[in-house]
Design a protein around this motif. Structure first.
Motif, PDB file in Angstrom:
ATOM      1  N   UNK A   1       2.700  -7.853  17.520  1.00  0.00           N
ATOM      2  CA  UNK A   1       2.987  -8.272  15.973  1.00  0.00           C
ATOM      3  C   UNK A   1       3.425  -9.659  15.659  1.00  0.00           C
ATOM      4  N   UNK A   2       4.406 -10.105  16.151  1.00  0.00           N
ATOM      5  CA  UNK A   2       5.043 -11.488  15.948  1.00  0.00           C
ATOM      6  C   UNK A   2       3.955 -12.522  16.100  1.00  0.00           C
ATOM      7  N   UNK A   3       3.283 -12.654  17.147  1.00  0.00           N
ATOM      8  CA  UNK A   3       2.302 -13.722  17.275  1.00  0.00           C
ATOM      9  C   UNK A   3       1.203 -13.591  15.905  1.00  0.00           C
ATOM     10  N   UNK A   4       0.732 -12.253  16.128  1.00  0.00           N
ATOM     11  CA  UNK A   4      -0.351 -12.146  15.101  1.00  0.00           C
ATOM     12  C   UNK A   4      -0.265 -12.270  13.695  1.00  0.00           C
ATOM     13  N   UNK A   5       1.176 -12.053  13.437  1.00  0.00           N
ATOM     14  CA  UNK A   5       1.771 -12.237  12.165  1.00  0.00           C
ATOM     15  C   UNK A   5       1.873 -13.648  11.720  1.00  0.00           C
ATOM     16  N   UNK A   6       2.324 -14.609  12.811  1.00  0.00           N
ATOM     17  CA  UNK A   6       2.209 -15.934  12.709  1.00  0.00           C
ATOM     18  C   UNK A   6       0.703 -16.567  12.542  1.00  0.00           C
ATOM     19  N   UNK A   7       0.004 -16.098  13.196  1.00  0.00           N
ATOM     20  CA  UNK A   7      -1.495 -16.403  12.846  1.00  0.00           C
ATOM     21  C   UNK A   7      -2.088 -16.232  11.445  1.00  0.00           C
ATOM     22  N   UNK A   8      -1.955 -14.986  10.931  1.00  0.00           N
ATOM     23  CA  UNK A   8      -2.115 -14.735   9.794  1.00  0.00           C
ATOM     24  C   UNK A   8      -1.405 -15.522   8.724  1.00  0.00           C
ATOM     25  N   UNK A   9      -0.199 -15.736   8.921  1.00  0.00           N
ATOM     26  CA  UNK A   9       0.431 -16.680   7.839  1.00  0.00           C
ATOM     27  C   UNK A   9       0.214 -18.150   7.721  1.00  0.00           C
ATOM     28  N   UNK A  10      -0.331 -18.585   9.181  1.00  0.00           N
ATOM     29  CA  UNK A  10      -1.100 -19.993   9.195  1.00  0.00           C
ATOM     30  C   UNK A  10      -2.161 -19.939   8.782  1.00  0.00           C
ATOM     31  N   UNK A  11      -2.985 -18.999   8.495  1.00  0.00           N
ATOM     32  CA  UNK A  11      -4.336 -19.137   8.033  1.00  0.00           C
ATOM     33  C   UNK A  11      -5.187 -19.274   9.049  1.00  0.00           C
ATOM     34  N   UNK A  12      -4.915 -18.984  10.336  1.00  0.00           N
ATOM     35  CA  UNK A  12      -5.820 -19.293  11.490  1.00  0.00           C
ATOM     36  C   UNK A  12      -6.584 -17.894  11.879  1.00  0.00           C
ATOM     37  N   UNK A  13      -6.006 -16.863  11.417  1.00  0.00           N
ATOM     38  CA  UNK A  13      -6.691 -15.678  11.572  1.00  0.00           C
ATOM     39  C   UNK A  13      -6.832 -14.685  10.293  1.00  0.00           C
ATOM     40  N   UNK A  14      -7.925 -14.049  10.225  1.00  0.00           N
ATOM     41  CA  UNK A  14      -7.827 -13.304   8.857  1.00  0.00           C
ATOM     42  C   UNK A  14      -7.021 -11.901   8.972  1.00  0.00           C
ATOM     43  N   UNK A  15      -6.528 -11.283   7.989  1.00  0.00           N
ATOM     44  CA  UNK A  15      -5.573 -10.398   8.253  1.00  0.00           C
ATOM     45  C   UNK A  15      -6.498  -8.962   8.981  1.00  0.00           C
ATOM     46  N   UNK A  16      -7.786  -9.024   8.418  1.00  0.00           N
ATOM     47  CA  UNK A  16      -8.450  -7.856   8.807  1.00  0.00           C
ATOM     48  C   UNK A  16      -8.651  -7.795  10.407  1.00  0.00           C
ATOM     49  N   UNK A  17      -8.927  -9.197  10.831  1.00  0.00           N
ATOM     50  CA  UNK A  17      -8.894  -9.200  12.155  1.00  0.00           C
ATOM     51  C   UNK A  17      -7.905  -8.968  12.943  1.00  0.00           C
ATOM     52  N   UNK A  18      -6.621  -9.329  12.410  1.00  0.00           N
ATOM     53  CA  UNK A  18      -5.414  -8.951  13.126  1.00  0.00           C
ATOM     54  C   UNK A  18      -5.138  -7.755  13.073  1.00  0.00           C
ATOM     55  N   UNK A  19      -5.472  -6.835  11.996  1.00  0.00           N
ATOM     56  CA  UNK A  19      -5.253  -5.320  12.098  1.00  0.00           C
ATOM     57  C   UNK A  19      -6.314  -4.834  13.008  1.00  0.00           C
ATOM     58  N   UNK A  20      -7.287  -5.097  13.205  1.00  0.00           N
ATOM     59  CA  UNK A  20      -8.379  -4.682  14.180  1.00  0.00           C
ATOM     60  C   UNK A  20      -7.757  -5.044  15.612  1.00  0.00           C
ATOM     61  N   UNK A  21      -7.126  -6.138  16.005  1.00  0.00           N
ATOM     62  CA  UNK A  21      -6.821  -6.477  17.225  1.00  0.00           C
ATOM     63  C   UNK A  21      -5.679  -5.563  17.720  1.00  0.00           C
ATOM     64  N   UNK A  22      -4.556  -5.351  16.762  1.00  0.00           N
ATOM     65  CA  UNK A  22      -3.557  -4.586  17.065  1.00  0.00           C
ATOM     66  C   UNK A  22      -4.009  -2.976  17.210  1.00  0.00           C
ATOM     67  N   UNK A  23      -4.999  -2.411  16.199  1.00  0.00           N
ATOM     68  CA  UNK A  23      -5.551  -1.116  16.397  1.00  0.00           C
ATOM     69  C   UNK A  23      -5.996  -0.818  17.965  1.00  0.00           C
ATOM     70  N   UNK A  24      -6.972  -1.837  18.185  1.00  0.00           N
ATOM     71  CA  UNK A  24      -7.731  -1.655  19.463  1.00  0.00           C
ATOM     72  C   UNK A  24      -6.799  -1.682  20.543  1.00  0.00           C
ATOM     73  N   UNK A  25      -5.786  -2.638  20.666  1.00  0.00           N
ATOM     74  CA  UNK A  25      -4.744  -2.907  21.729  1.00  0.00           C
ATOM     75  C   UNK A  25      -4.008  -1.526  21.957  1.00  0.00           C
TER      76      UNK A  25
END
Length: 344
Positions: A315-339
Motif C-alpha cells: 500500500x505505501x509504495x502504490x499510494x505514492x505511485x498513484x499520488x505522483x501520477x506514475x500509475x493509474x488508480x485502477x492499476x494500483x487497485x488491481x495489483x493489490x487485489x492480485x497480490x
C-alpha cells in the motif's frame, strides 16, 4: 447464551449486557440494557463483535413481531416533528414505539450532533417510547451500519412499532427501504416540477408518499399530490387494480398541526393487512435477511483485505505511485487485489 454476556471484559468499554433485562425488563432497567446492547453492536472492536453476534443470536427468538416503518425525506421536510406526533398517537392506541434516528457524521471531524432526540421532547419522555440517535459514520444510504441490529434489539424489548428515521436524503439514498416493512417518503409542497416527480430512485421504492406542511399552501400541496400520483402511475407502481395487493399512494398532512395522522395510520394499517395476507411481507423480510448477510460479507471482505499483510506491505509504495501520477488508480487497485489473491 447465559443471561449475562459475562465474556465482555469488565475493564473494557462495555459492562455485561443482560439478555433478561432486554426481554423481560421494564422502565429504566430495560432502557439501560437496550442502550448497552446497541452500543455493543456499534463497537468496532473484534472481541466486541464476537459478543455482539452471540447477543443477536440469543435475541432472534424474541424478534420479528413488530412492524418496521422507514421514514425518509429531504432535510427540513419535518420528519422529526411528524414522528413525534405519530409516536404519541400510536402510544395512545396502545402501542410501544421505538425510534431509531440517524444523524449525518461530519466528513471533516467525524463527529455527529445526534440532535433528533431534542426535537422529540414529549415522545422521548414517554415511558412507552424509546429513542436512539446514531451517527451515520460515513455509511451511505441514509442509515447507520448497525441499524438492522438495533431494530432487532428493540423488537426483543417488546416495542411493536419500530420507526427508522433516515438522515435528510436525496434520490439515491434508499437503504432504509431494504430494512423496513414499509417505506414512507415525505415531500414538501412546491418541492419540484412534474419532471422531478417522475425521476426514478427513491420515489419508485416508496410504499407511501406524504406531502407534509400542507397547511402552508393548500393549493401547492394538492398540486404536489396530483403530480406524485401521476408519477406513480407513469412509473407503473399502481400495476393492476387487484385488491389483494397494495398500490402506493400519496397523502397530505400537517405534522405541526397534527392533521392527517389518523389517515396516515389507516393507510399503514391497510398496507400491513394486505401485505401480510398475500405473503409479500414475509417474503420481503426474507429477502432483506439475505441482503443483510451479503452486506456484512462485503464489509468483512473489505476489512480483511485492508488488514492483509501483503496489502499493507504494498500500500505505501502504490499510494505514492498513484499520488505522483506514475500509475493509474485502477492499476494500483488491481495489483493489490492480485497480490492478495495469490498470497491468500
Amino acid at each position: 447464551m447465559p443471561t449475562e454476556t459475562n465474556s465482555v471484559p469488565r475493564n473494557g468499554a462495555f459492562n455485561p449486557v443482560s439478555l433478561a433485562a432486554i426481554v423481560q425488563g421494564a422502565g429504566a432497567q430495560q432502557r439501560r440494557a437496550i442502550a448497552k446492547a446497541i452500543t455493543l453492536l456499534e463497537s468496532t472492536r473484534a472481541d466486541h463483535r464476537v459478543l455482539a453476534d452471540e447477543l443477536l443470536t440469543a435475541l432472534l427468538p424474541h424478534t420479528g413481531k413488530s412492524f418496521r416503518l422507514g421514514i425518509s425525506g429531504v432535510p427540513g421536510v419535518g420528519k422529526s416533528t411528524f414522528i413525534e406526533v405519530l409516536g404519541l398517537y400510536l402510544i395512545n392506541q396502545g402501542h410501544r414505539v421505538a425510534v431509531l434516528t440517524i444523524d449525518p457524521s461530519s466528513t471533516v471531524s467525524g463527529g455527529s450532533i445526534l440532535g433528533d432526540k431534542t426535537r422529540m421532547e414529549k415522545l422521548s419522555m414517554h415511558e412507552s417510547a424509546y429513542i436512539r440517535p446514531s451517527p451515520s459514520s460515513g455509511t451511505l444510504g441514509g442509515v447507520a451500519e448497525k441499524t438492522r441490529e438495533a431494530v432487532l434489539v428493540c423488537e426483543a424489548a417488546g416495542y411493536d412499532i419500530v420507526i427508522v428515521e433516515t438522515v435528510g436524503v436525496g434520490q439515491s439514498e434508499t437503504a432504509v427501504a431494504n430494512m423496513t416493512d414499509m417505506f414512507v417518503l415525505m415531500q414538501l409542497p412546491n418541492a419540484g416540477d412534474d419532471l422531478q416527480a417522475i425521476k426514478k430512485g427513491v420515489m419508485e421504492l416508496a410504499d407511501l408518499v406524504v406531502i407534509n406542511k400542507a397547511d402552508i399552501d393548500a393549493i401547492a400541496a394538492q398540486r404536489a399530490q396530483l403530480q406524485i400520483t401521476a408519477a406513480m402511475q407513469l412509473l407503473g407502481l399502481f400495476g393492476s387494480h387487484d385488491e389483494k395487493n397494495w398500490h402506493p399512494k400519496a397523502l397530505q398532512l400537517s405534522a405541526l398541526n397534527g392533521q392527517g395522522v389518523d389517515t396516515f395510520w389507516a393507510a399503514v394499517t391497510e398496507f400491513r393487512t394486505l401485505q401480510t395476507a398475500n405473503g409479500k411481507l414475509a417474503v420481503r423480510r426474507q429477502q432483506q435477511s439475505l441482503a443483510w448477510m451479503w452486506e456484512r460479507i462485503d464489509a468483512g471482505l473489505k476489512q480483511a483485505f485492508r488488514q492483509h499483510p501483503v496489502v499493507q506491505a504494498l500500500l505505501p509504495q502504490l499510494t505514492q505511485e498513484v499520488l505522483a501520477g506514475r500509475m493509474a488508480a485502477s492499476t494500483a487497485a488491481r495489483n493489490m487485489l492480485l497480490a492478495q489473491m495469490n498470497r491468500a
